[in-house]
Write a protein that holds these residues in place. Structure first.
Motif, mmCIF file in Angstrom:
data_model
loop_
_atom_site.group_PDB
_atom_site.id
_atom_site.type_symbol
_atom_site.label_atom_id
_atom_site.label_comp_id
_atom_site.label_asym_id
_atom_site.label_seq_id
_atom_site.Cartn_x
_atom_site.Cartn_y
_atom_site.Cartn_z
ATOM 1 N N ILE A 5 0.855 -1.182 0.000
ATOM 2 C CA ILE A 5 0.000 0.000 0.000
ATOM 3 C C ILE A 5 0.893 1.234 0.000
ATOM 4 O O ILE A 5 1.877 1.304 0.731
ATOM 5 C CB ILE A 5 -0.917 -0.005 1.237
ATOM 6 C CG1 ILE A 5 -1.840 -1.218 1.161
ATOM 7 C CG2 ILE A 5 -1.718 1.291 1.330
ATOM 8 C CD1 ILE A 5 -2.690 -1.427 2.405
ATOM 9 N N LEU A 16 -4.735 6.528 -0.428
ATOM 10 C CA LEU A 16 -3.996 5.270 -0.454
ATOM 11 C C LEU A 16 -4.349 4.472 -1.707
ATOM 12 O O LEU A 16 -5.491 4.448 -2.133
ATOM 13 C CB LEU A 16 -4.347 4.421 0.775
ATOM 14 C CG LEU A 16 -3.990 5.000 2.129
ATOM 15 C CD1 LEU A 16 -4.495 4.076 3.222
ATOM 16 C CD2 LEU A 16 -2.503 5.231 2.254
ATOM 17 N N ARG A 17 -3.334 3.842 -2.272
ATOM 18 C CA ARG A 17 -3.618 2.877 -3.321
ATOM 19 C C ARG A 17 -2.569 1.778 -3.218
ATOM 20 O O ARG A 17 -1.545 1.930 -2.562
ATOM 21 C CB ARG A 17 -3.635 3.518 -4.705
ATOM 22 C CG ARG A 17 -2.270 3.823 -5.259
ATOM 23 C CD ARG A 17 -2.327 4.333 -6.692
ATOM 24 N NE ARG A 17 -0.970 4.634 -7.140
ATOM 25 C CZ ARG A 17 -0.665 5.463 -8.118
ATOM 26 N NH1 ARG A 17 -1.611 6.106 -8.759
ATOM 27 N NH2 ARG A 17 0.590 5.669 -8.467
ATOM 28 N N LEU A 18 -2.826 0.675 -3.908
ATOM 29 C CA LEU A 18 -1.857 -0.407 -3.968
ATOM 30 C C LEU A 18 -0.783 -0.039 -4.983
ATOM 31 O O LEU A 18 -1.035 0.750 -5.902
ATOM 32 C CB LEU A 18 -2.547 -1.714 -4.369
ATOM 33 C CG LEU A 18 -3.666 -2.146 -3.421
ATOM 34 C CD1 LEU A 18 -4.376 -3.388 -3.950
ATOM 35 C CD2 LEU A 18 -3.124 -2.417 -2.031
ATOM 36 N N VAL A 24 -7.332 0.746 -3.011
ATOM 37 C CA VAL A 24 -7.369 -0.101 -1.824
ATOM 38 C C VAL A 24 -8.831 -0.404 -1.533
ATOM 39 O O VAL A 24 -9.640 0.502 -1.372
ATOM 40 C CB VAL A 24 -6.722 0.620 -0.621
ATOM 41 C CG1 VAL A 24 -6.856 -0.223 0.631
ATOM 42 C CG2 VAL A 24 -5.263 0.925 -0.921
ATOM 43 N N ALA A 28 -8.570 -4.459 2.224
ATOM 44 C CA ALA A 28 -7.172 -4.041 2.283
ATOM 45 C C ALA A 28 -6.989 -2.857 3.231
ATOM 46 O O ALA A 28 -5.995 -2.764 3.932
ATOM 47 C CB ALA A 28 -6.669 -3.681 0.892
ATOM 48 N N SER A 29 -7.971 -1.923 3.249
ATOM 49 C CA SER A 29 -7.802 -0.749 4.090
ATOM 50 C C SER A 29 -7.931 -1.109 5.568
ATOM 51 O O SER A 29 -7.526 -0.348 6.435
ATOM 52 C CB SER A 29 -8.809 0.337 3.710
ATOM 53 O OG SER A 29 -10.116 -0.147 3.914
ATOM 54 N N ASP A 33 -1.130 -0.396 6.964
ATOM 55 C CA ASP A 33 -0.550 0.155 5.740
ATOM 56 C C ASP A 33 0.803 -0.472 5.411
ATOM 57 O O ASP A 33 1.237 -0.455 4.265
ATOM 58 C CB ASP A 33 -0.351 1.662 5.874
ATOM 59 C CG ASP A 33 -1.666 2.393 5.960
ATOM 60 O OD1 ASP A 33 -2.714 1.724 5.895
ATOM 61 O OD2 ASP A 33 -1.638 3.620 6.102
ATOM 62 N N CYS A 39 -4.386 -8.404 -4.112
ATOM 63 C CA CYS A 39 -5.138 -7.626 -5.100
ATOM 64 C C CYS A 39 -5.815 -8.571 -6.080
ATOM 65 O O CYS A 39 -5.166 -9.194 -6.920
ATOM 66 C CB CYS A 39 -4.229 -6.644 -5.834
ATOM 67 S SG CYS A 39 -5.183 -5.574 -6.921
#
Ligand code: ZN
Length: 145
Positions: A5, A16-18, A24, A28-29, A33, A39
Protein backbone atom coordinates in the motif's frame (compact mmCIF):
# COMPACT_ATOMS: atom_id res chain seq x y z
CA UNK A 1 -1.26 -11.09 -6.01
CA UNK A 2 0.52 -9.46 -3.05
CA UNK A 3 0.86 -5.68 -3.33
CA UNK A 4 2.07 -3.00 -0.95
CA UNK A 5 0.00 0.00 0.00
CA UNK A 6 1.38 3.42 -0.94
CA UNK A 7 0.30 6.95 -0.18
CA UNK A 8 -0.27 9.27 -3.13
CA UNK A 9 0.13 12.97 -2.30
CA UNK A 10 -2.07 15.36 -4.21
CA UNK A 11 -2.44 19.14 -3.87
CA UNK A 12 -5.73 18.66 -2.06
CA UNK A 13 -4.73 15.80 0.21
CA UNK A 14 -3.51 12.26 -0.03
CA UNK A 15 -5.04 8.86 -0.66
CA UNK A 16 -4.00 5.27 -0.45
CA UNK A 17 -3.62 2.88 -3.32
CA UNK A 18 -1.86 -0.41 -3.97
CA UNK A 19 1.51 -0.17 -5.71
CA UNK A 20 -0.02 -1.90 -8.76
CA UNK A 21 -2.27 1.17 -9.21
CA UNK A 22 -5.53 -0.41 -8.08
CA UNK A 23 -7.58 1.25 -5.35
CA UNK A 24 -7.37 -0.10 -1.82
CA UNK A 25 -10.58 -2.01 -1.19
CA UNK A 26 -12.31 -2.34 2.14
CA UNK A 27 -10.54 -5.51 3.16
CA UNK A 28 -7.17 -4.04 2.28
CA UNK A 29 -7.80 -0.75 4.09
CA UNK A 30 -8.63 -2.70 7.22
CA UNK A 31 -5.09 -4.03 7.39
CA UNK A 32 -1.98 -2.18 8.40
CA UNK A 33 -0.55 0.15 5.74
CA UNK A 34 2.83 -1.48 6.22
CA UNK A 35 1.59 -4.92 5.28
CA UNK A 36 1.03 -6.19 1.76
CA UNK A 37 -2.54 -6.80 0.62
CA UNK A 38 -3.91 -9.27 -1.91
CA UNK A 39 -5.14 -7.63 -5.10
CA UNK A 40 -7.92 -9.54 -6.85
CA UNK A 41 -7.92 -7.09 -9.77
CA UNK A 42 -4.30 -7.99 -10.53
CA UNK A 43 -5.27 -11.66 -10.43
CA UNK A 44 -7.73 -10.92 -13.25
CA UNK A 45 -5.19 -8.81 -15.20
CA UNK A 46 -7.54 -5.81 -15.03
CA UNK A 47 -5.80 -2.59 -16.08
CA UNK A 48 -5.85 0.15 -13.43
CA UNK A 49 -7.70 3.32 -14.46
CA UNK A 50 -5.65 6.28 -15.66
CA UNK A 51 -2.65 4.59 -17.24
CA UNK A 52 -1.13 6.07 -20.39
CA UNK A 53 1.21 4.58 -23.00
CA UNK A 54 4.82 5.48 -22.29
CA UNK A 55 7.84 5.02 -24.54
CA UNK A 56 8.15 3.28 -27.88
CA UNK A 57 6.39 0.04 -28.80
CA UNK A 58 8.93 -2.78 -28.60
CA UNK A 59 8.64 -5.44 -31.29
CA UNK A 60 9.84 -8.94 -30.59
CA UNK A 61 10.05 -12.16 -32.56
CA UNK A 62 9.36 -15.43 -30.76
CA UNK A 63 9.96 -18.68 -32.55
CA UNK A 64 12.80 -20.63 -34.08
CA UNK A 65 15.28 -21.15 -32.47
CA UNK A 66 13.60 -20.11 -29.17
CA UNK A 67 9.83 -20.70 -29.36
CA UNK A 68 9.42 -19.95 -25.68
CA UNK A 69 10.41 -16.98 -23.54
CA UNK A 70 9.82 -15.98 -19.96
CA UNK A 71 9.31 -12.36 -18.91
CA UNK A 72 8.31 -10.28 -15.92
CA UNK A 73 7.27 -6.80 -17.06
CA UNK A 74 8.26 -4.06 -14.60
CA UNK A 75 5.23 -1.98 -15.65
CA UNK A 76 1.71 -2.73 -16.90
CA UNK A 77 2.11 -3.81 -20.52
CA UNK A 78 -0.25 -4.42 -23.43
CA UNK A 79 0.88 -7.25 -25.67
CA UNK A 80 -0.45 -7.21 -29.23
CA UNK A 81 0.09 -10.16 -31.54
CA UNK A 82 1.21 -8.71 -34.86
CA UNK A 83 1.54 -12.01 -36.73
CA UNK A 84 1.51 -15.69 -35.96
CA UNK A 85 0.10 -16.94 -32.71
CA UNK A 86 1.31 -17.02 -29.13
CA UNK A 87 0.24 -18.65 -25.89
CA UNK A 88 0.33 -16.39 -22.85
CA UNK A 89 0.79 -18.41 -19.70
CA UNK A 90 0.57 -16.51 -16.44
CA UNK A 91 -1.58 -14.34 -14.24
CA UNK A 92 -4.97 -13.51 -15.72
CA UNK A 93 -4.58 -15.70 -18.81
CA UNK A 94 -5.93 -19.10 -19.77
CA UNK A 95 -2.94 -20.22 -21.89
CA UNK A 96 -5.10 -20.34 -25.01
CA UNK A 97 -3.28 -19.28 -28.20
CA UNK A 98 -3.81 -15.66 -29.22
CA UNK A 99 -3.99 -15.06 -32.98
CA UNK A 100 -2.86 -12.01 -34.93
CA UNK A 101 -4.32 -8.70 -33.70
CA UNK A 102 -5.34 -10.19 -30.35
CA UNK A 103 -4.29 -8.31 -27.23
CA UNK A 104 -3.37 -9.35 -23.73
CA UNK A 105 -2.73 -7.32 -20.60
CA UNK A 106 0.45 -8.25 -18.72
CA UNK A 107 0.36 -7.41 -15.03
CA UNK A 108 3.29 -5.39 -13.67
CA UNK A 109 5.64 -7.63 -11.72
CA UNK A 110 3.96 -10.93 -12.69
CA UNK A 111 5.77 -13.81 -14.37
CA UNK A 112 4.69 -14.78 -17.90
CA UNK A 113 5.69 -17.55 -20.24
CA UNK A 114 5.14 -16.74 -23.90
CA UNK A 115 5.14 -19.65 -26.33
CA UNK A 116 4.91 -19.10 -30.07
CA UNK A 117 2.85 -21.65 -32.03
CA UNK A 118 5.11 -21.99 -33.87
CA UNK A 119 6.20 -18.44 -34.69
CA UNK A 120 5.01 -14.99 -33.68
CA UNK A 121 5.87 -11.32 -33.79
CA UNK A 122 4.55 -9.43 -30.80
CA UNK A 123 4.47 -5.78 -29.81
CA UNK A 124 4.82 -4.66 -26.22
CA UNK A 125 3.56 -1.25 -25.07
CA UNK A 126 4.44 -0.08 -21.57
CA UNK A 127 1.81 1.81 -19.56
CA UNK A 128 2.38 4.13 -16.60
CA UNK A 129 0.54 6.75 -14.61
CA UNK A 130 1.14 10.30 -15.84
CA UNK A 131 3.81 11.88 -13.65
CA UNK A 132 2.26 15.34 -13.45
CA UNK A 133 -0.72 17.23 -14.83
CA UNK A 134 -0.09 18.47 -18.37
CA UNK A 135 -0.53 22.15 -17.41
CA UNK A 136 2.04 22.03 -14.59
CA UNK A 137 4.94 23.11 -16.84
CA UNK A 138 3.30 26.53 -17.30
CA UNK A 139 2.55 27.18 -13.68
CA UNK A 140 6.04 28.10 -12.51
CA UNK A 141 5.44 26.96 -8.96
CA UNK A 142 8.63 24.93 -8.54
CA UNK A 143 10.32 25.25 -5.21
CA UNK A 144 14.09 25.68 -4.83
CA UNK A 145 16.43 22.72 -5.12
ZN1 ZN B 1 -3.69 -4.69 -8.39
Amino acid sequence: MRRSIETIDLDHGSWLRLDCGHPVNESASAVNDDEPADCALCDRAQLPVGLIAVGPVRRRHIGDPRPCTVMTPTAWTVLTVESGAVRVGGRGHSDRPLAAHARAVLVAGALYQLTAVPDAVIELQRLEFPRAPVASTDVGDRTGE
